[in-house]
Design a protein around this motif. Structure first.
Motif, PDB file in Angstrom:
ATOM      1  N   LYS A 148      -5.496 -10.079  -1.943  1.00  0.00           N
ATOM      2  CA  LYS A 148      -5.822 -10.344  -0.613  1.00  0.00           C
ATOM      3  C   LYS A 148      -4.601 -10.036   0.556  1.00  0.00           C
TER       4      LYS A 148
ATOM      5  N   SER B 189      -0.792 -10.593   0.387  1.00  0.00           N
ATOM      6  CA  SER B 189      -0.308 -11.142  -0.948  1.00  0.00           C
ATOM      7  C   SER B 189       0.948 -10.406  -1.262  1.00  0.00           C
TER       8      SER B 189
ATOM      9  N   ALA C 159      -7.220  -4.399   0.989  1.00  0.00           N
ATOM     10  CA  ALA C 159      -7.301  -5.995   0.729  1.00  0.00           C
ATOM     11  C   ALA C 159      -8.652  -6.336   0.111  1.00  0.00           C
ATOM     12  N   GLY C 160      -8.482  -7.607  -0.594  1.00  0.00           N
ATOM     13  CA  GLY C 160      -9.818  -8.071  -0.778  1.00  0.00           C
ATOM     14  C   GLY C 160     -10.574  -7.355  -2.011  1.00  0.00           C
TER      15      GLY C 160
ATOM     16  N   LYS D  21      -6.289 -19.681  -2.377  1.00  0.00           N
ATOM     17  CA  LYS D  21      -6.702 -18.538  -1.614  1.00  0.00           C
ATOM     18  C   LYS D  21      -6.217 -17.218  -2.531  1.00  0.00           C
TER      19      LYS D  21
ATOM     20  N   VAL E 279      -9.313 -13.875  -4.955  1.00  0.00           N
ATOM     21  CA  VAL E 279      -9.727 -12.356  -4.932  1.00  0.00           C
ATOM     22  C   VAL E 279      -9.548 -12.130  -6.475  1.00  0.00           C
TER      23      VAL E 279
END
Length: 326
Positions: free
Chosen positions: A8, A11, A161-162, A186, A190
Motif C-alpha cells: 500500500k 508502506s 501501490a495497492g 490496513k 493489500v
C-alpha cells in the motif's frame, strides 16, 4: 531474476526496493531497477537529486520506439501500431538482456548507485481525463515480456501501490513478488487482496514486515499472513538520514537490516525459473486483452500475434556476432 516490490502507499516499498538494489549491487551483481510507481521516487531513494531523477527519459514517453525495436522482423505483428502492452514475443522479435547493449537500455536507462535505472514517468496533468497510468506501465510490461534474464542478473521493479498491477498481466511477470506490509490492519489488507487476485496464477509472494517495533508487531504479522512472512525490518537511522538527503551506503545499515536484505536475496535465488509458465501466462493475458478491448481498439485480430511454437528462453538470445546484423 525479475523481482517486484508491492504494497500500500506509504508502506515503505520504494525504500526497501532501493535498499535491495543497493544490496545486490554490493554483491557485484548486475542490476536493472525500474520505477513503475505512479509516484516516481526510486531515483531519489537511490541517491539521485530530484532534478537528476526527473531528467531520466521516461519509458512511457518512448513507447513507440520501444515497440519498434522489440517488434524486429516478427511477421505476426503487422505494425507497431498493432502492438499492445501484452503483445508477446515470437520468432523475429528482438529480445533484451538486463542492462544489455541495445537502444532501449542505451537511451532509457541511467546509472545510479551501481545499477541501471529506468522509469515509467510520472502521471501528469496532461494525462487527466484522457489516459490512465496503465498506458505508462504498459511499457514496462512489454519490456518484461521480451526480457531474458540469466543466472545472477536481477531486475527490480518498484510497482504501483495497492493492487493496481492486477489491471493487466504484469503481476505474473516476476519470479518473486515482495509485498511490504506494516503491522496494521490496513498494512496487511493489500496482502489479502494479492492472495485473492493471484490465487489462480501461481504467483510467488512473500511478505516483508516494515516499521516493526517489537515482538507484538511480529506476532501480528505472523498471525495475519502466516508462513508468507519472510522477514521484518524496523526503523533505521541510516534510512532516515537518506530520506533527509544525506549520503548513505549499504554499510551504514545495521547488521540486522543487512541480514534481512540477504534473506531477500536468498529467497529470490531459491526460485526456480519457469520459462514455459512465463510464456504461457503472457499469451493468456494477451488473449484476454485482445478479446476484451484490444481487437476492437486496433481493428485487428490480435490473437494472431501469438506464435504457438515460441517459448521465451535464453536460447533465443542471439550471439554478439548475430546481434550485430540485426
Amino acid at each position: 531474476m525479475k523481482i517486484a516490490f508491492v504494497g500500500k502507499g506509504g508502506s515503505g516499498k520504494t525504500t526497501l526496493s532501493s535498499l535491495f538494489v543497493r544490496h545486490l549491487v554490493a554483491t557485484g551483481a548486475p542490476v536493472v531497477a525500474i520505477d513503475a510507481d505512479i509516484n516516481q521516487h526510486l531515483g531519489v531513494a537511490l541517491g539521485m537529486s530530484e532534478e537528476a531523477a526527473a531528467a531520466i527519459p521516461a519509458m512511457g514517453e518512448h513507447l513507440s520506439e520501444i515497440k519498434t525495436y522489440l517488434r524486429g522482423t516478427n511477421p505476426r505483428i503487422a505494425s507497431t501500431a498493432s502492438m499492445v502492452k501484452t503483445t508477446p514475443p515470437g520468432t523475429g522479435s528482438r529480445l533484451l538482456r538486463p542492462g544489455g547493449d541495445d537502444p532501449i537500455h542505451a537511451r532509457l536507462s541511467t546509472e545510479v548507485a551501481g545499477a541501471r535505472l529506468m522509469v515509467t514517468g510520472p502521471f501528469t496533468d496532461d494525462d487527466l481525463g484522457v489516459a490512465c497510468y496503465h498506458s505508462k506501465t504498459g511499457a514496462v510490461e512489454l519490456y518484461l515480456n521480451h526480457l531474458v534474464d540469466g543466472p545472477g542478473e536481477y531486475v527490480v521493479v518498484d510497482c504501483t501501490a495497492g493492487a493496481e498491477s492486477f489491471a493487466s498481466g504484469m503481476f505474473t511477470r516476476f519470479d518473486l513478488t515482495f509485498l511490504v506490509a506494516e503491522p496494521t490492519r490496513k498494512g496487511v489488507a493489500v496482502y489479502r487482496q494479492w492472495v485473492d487476485y493471484a490465487a489462480d496464477y501461481d504467483v510467488a509472494l512473500r511478505v516483508i514486515g516494515n516499521k516493526v517495533h517489537d515482538a507484538d508487531d511480529v506476532a501480528f504479522l505472523r498471525d495475519s499472513v502466516g508462513d508468507a512472512l519472510l522477514c521484518c525490518v524496523g526503523q533505521s537511522a541510516a534510512v532516515r538520514a537518506m530520506e533527509q538527503g544525506r549520503p548513505m551506503g549499504i554499510r551504514d545499515l545495521s547488521a540486522d537490516d543487512r541480514s534481512a536484505l540477504a534473506t531477500l536475496q536468498s529467497a529470490v535465488d531459491g526460485q526456480t525459473k519457469d520459462w514455459d509458465k512465463f510464456t504461457r501466462q503472457a499469451i493468456e493475458f494477451h488473449v484476454k486483452n485482445a478479446r476484451a478491448w484490444a481487437n476492437a481498439a486496433i481493428g485487428q485480430d490480435l490473437e494472431a500475434q501469438v506464435d504457438p511454437g515460441f517459448v521465451l528462453s535464453p536460447s533465443h538470445i542471439p550471439t554478439p556476432a548475430a546481434a550485430a546484423h540485426l
